[in-house]
Write a protein that holds these residues in place. Structure first.
Motif, PDB file in Angstrom:
ATOM      1  N   ARG A   1       0.839  -1.200   0.000  1.00 28.20           N
ATOM      2  CA  ARG A   1       0.000   0.000   0.000  1.00 28.20           C
ATOM      3  C   ARG A   1       0.871   1.246   0.000  1.00 28.20           C
ATOM      4  O   ARG A   1       0.578   2.223  -0.687  1.00 28.20           O
ATOM      5  CB  ARG A   1      -0.938   0.014   1.202  1.00 28.20           C
ATOM      6  CG  ARG A   1      -1.932   1.162   1.136  1.00 28.20           C
ATOM      7  CD  ARG A   1      -2.910   1.201   2.298  1.00 28.20           C
ATOM      8  NE  ARG A   1      -3.529  -0.082   2.559  1.00 28.20           N
ATOM      9  CZ  ARG A   1      -3.448  -0.720   3.735  1.00 28.20           C
ATOM     10  NH1 ARG A   1      -2.804  -0.192   4.753  1.00 28.20           N
ATOM     11  NH2 ARG A   1      -4.032  -1.885   3.895  1.00 28.20           N
ATOM     12  N   ALA A   2       1.966   1.223   0.741  1.00 30.42           N
ATOM     13  CA  ALA A   2       2.891   2.364   0.777  1.00 30.42           C
ATOM     14  C   ALA A   2       3.573   2.569  -0.573  1.00 30.42           C
ATOM     15  O   ALA A   2       3.888   3.700  -0.942  1.00 30.42           O
ATOM     16  CB  ALA A   2       3.933   2.151   1.870  1.00 30.42           C
ATOM     17  N   ALA A   3       3.801   1.496  -1.304  1.00 28.56           N
ATOM     18  CA  ALA A   3       4.485   1.588  -2.597  1.00 28.56           C
ATOM     19  C   ALA A   3       3.533   1.865  -3.755  1.00 28.56           C
ATOM     20  O   ALA A   3       3.996   2.164  -4.866  1.00 28.56           O
ATOM     21  CB  ALA A   3       5.240   0.296  -2.864  1.00 28.56           C
ATOM     22  N   THR A   4       2.242   1.793  -3.526  1.00 27.17           N
ATOM     23  CA  THR A   4       1.276   1.928  -4.612  1.00 27.17           C
ATOM     24  C   THR A   4       1.371   3.254  -5.369  1.00 27.17           C
ATOM     25  O   THR A   4       1.363   3.247  -6.603  1.00 27.17           O
ATOM     26  CB  THR A   4      -0.157   1.693  -4.083  1.00 27.17           C
ATOM     27  OG1 THR A   4      -0.249   0.337  -3.631  1.00 27.17           O
ATOM     28  CG2 THR A   4      -1.195   1.922  -5.155  1.00 27.17           C
ATOM     29  N   PRO A   5       1.464   4.415  -4.716  1.00 28.89           N
ATOM     30  CA  PRO A   5       1.536   5.662  -5.506  1.00 28.89           C
ATOM     31  C   PRO A   5       2.739   5.720  -6.452  1.00 28.89           C
ATOM     32  O   PRO A   5       2.596   6.085  -7.620  1.00 28.89           O
ATOM     33  CB  PRO A   5       1.620   6.761  -4.444  1.00 28.89           C
ATOM     34  CG  PRO A   5       1.019   6.164  -3.223  1.00 28.89           C
ATOM     35  CD  PRO A   5       1.365   4.711  -3.283  1.00 28.89           C
ATOM     36  N   LEU A   6       3.916   5.336  -5.967  1.00 24.68           N
ATOM     37  CA  LEU A   6       5.092   5.325  -6.840  1.00 24.68           C
ATOM     38  C   LEU A   6       4.957   4.287  -7.948  1.00 24.68           C
ATOM     39  O   LEU A   6       5.400   4.511  -9.080  1.00 24.68           O
ATOM     40  CB  LEU A   6       6.356   5.045  -6.025  1.00 24.68           C
ATOM     41  CG  LEU A   6       6.976   6.234  -5.320  1.00 24.68           C
ATOM     42  CD1 LEU A   6       8.106   5.788  -4.404  1.00 24.68           C
ATOM     43  CD2 LEU A   6       7.479   7.241  -6.318  1.00 24.68           C
ATOM     44  N   THR A   7       4.345   3.172  -7.621  1.00 26.02           N
ATOM     45  CA  THR A   7       4.157   2.132  -8.621  1.00 26.02           C
ATOM     46  C   THR A   7       3.229   2.618  -9.725  1.00 26.02           C
ATOM     47  O   THR A   7       3.514   2.445 -10.909  1.00 26.02           O
ATOM     48  CB  THR A   7       3.588   0.852  -7.980  1.00 26.02           C
ATOM     49  OG1 THR A   7       4.464   0.427  -6.944  1.00 26.02           O
ATOM     50  CG2 THR A   7       3.434  -0.252  -8.993  1.00 26.02           C
ATOM     51  N   TRP A   8       2.129   3.248  -9.350  1.00 25.11           N
ATOM     52  CA  TRP A   8       1.203   3.765 -10.359  1.00 25.11           C
ATOM     53  C   TRP A   8       1.860   4.835 -11.213  1.00 25.11           C
ATOM     54  O   TRP A   8       1.663   4.877 -12.429  1.00 25.11           O
ATOM     55  CB  TRP A   8      -0.063   4.319  -9.730  1.00 25.11           C
ATOM     56  CG  TRP A   8      -1.122   3.281  -9.526  1.00 25.11           C
ATOM     57  CD1 TRP A   8      -1.711   2.934  -8.352  1.00 25.11           C
ATOM     58  CD2 TRP A   8      -1.730   2.448 -10.524  1.00 25.11           C
ATOM     59  NE1 TRP A   8      -2.623   1.925  -8.567  1.00 25.11           N
ATOM     60  CE2 TRP A   8      -2.657   1.621  -9.891  1.00 25.11           C
ATOM     61  CE3 TRP A   8      -1.558   2.317 -11.896  1.00 25.11           C
ATOM     62  CZ2 TRP A   8      -3.428   0.686 -10.575  1.00 25.11           C
ATOM     63  CZ3 TRP A   8      -2.322   1.385 -12.582  1.00 25.11           C
ATOM     64  CH2 TRP A   8      -3.241   0.583 -11.921  1.00 25.11           C
TER      65      TRP A   8
END
Length: 116
Positions: A58-65
């Motif tokens: 969940r913490a990595a989701t914004p950078l991943t998107w």
């Protein structure tokens, strides 16, 4: 195999693969995908338990998107440039797409590890 067909295949795989990575990390962050050694960001510490797996993704989701969407747009641009301009323009955008994907997912993995 003809160069045009190869360009279409590589560009399509880059675009679809990029978006698929974003979707998988997002679904893991939502808790819809159980901890797995195959899916998700690399690192054994991220798979300690289900809540850690979910929280780190969940913490990595914004950078991943961000990374996967930019990589997908560059891959689609590579496809269009390859069809209109030629191999050199396609190669520049395809390599840009791959670099954005690798760097972005590296940063997202780093973010996931710091969120533990």
């Amino acid at each position: 195999m003809e160069p045009l067909a190869l360009m279409l295949i590589v560009s399509g795989l880059l675009a679809l693969g990029s978006l698929a990575l974003g979707v998988v990390v997002h679904l893991i962050g939502l808790g819809r995908i159980a901890p797995s050694a195959v899916l998700g960001l690399p690192g054994n510490g991220l798979r300690a338990d289900a809540s850690t797996y979910r929280a780190t993704h969940r913490a990595a989701t914004p950078l991943t998107w961000l990374a996967t969407s930019v990589a997908a747009v560059a891959a689609i641009g590579a496809l269009i440039a390859g069809l209109q301009e030629g191999l050199a323009e396609w190669a520049v955008l395809a390599v840009l797409s791959a670099i954005v994907l690798v760097v972005g997912l590296t940063l997202a993995t780093w973010r996931a590890h710091t969120a533990r």
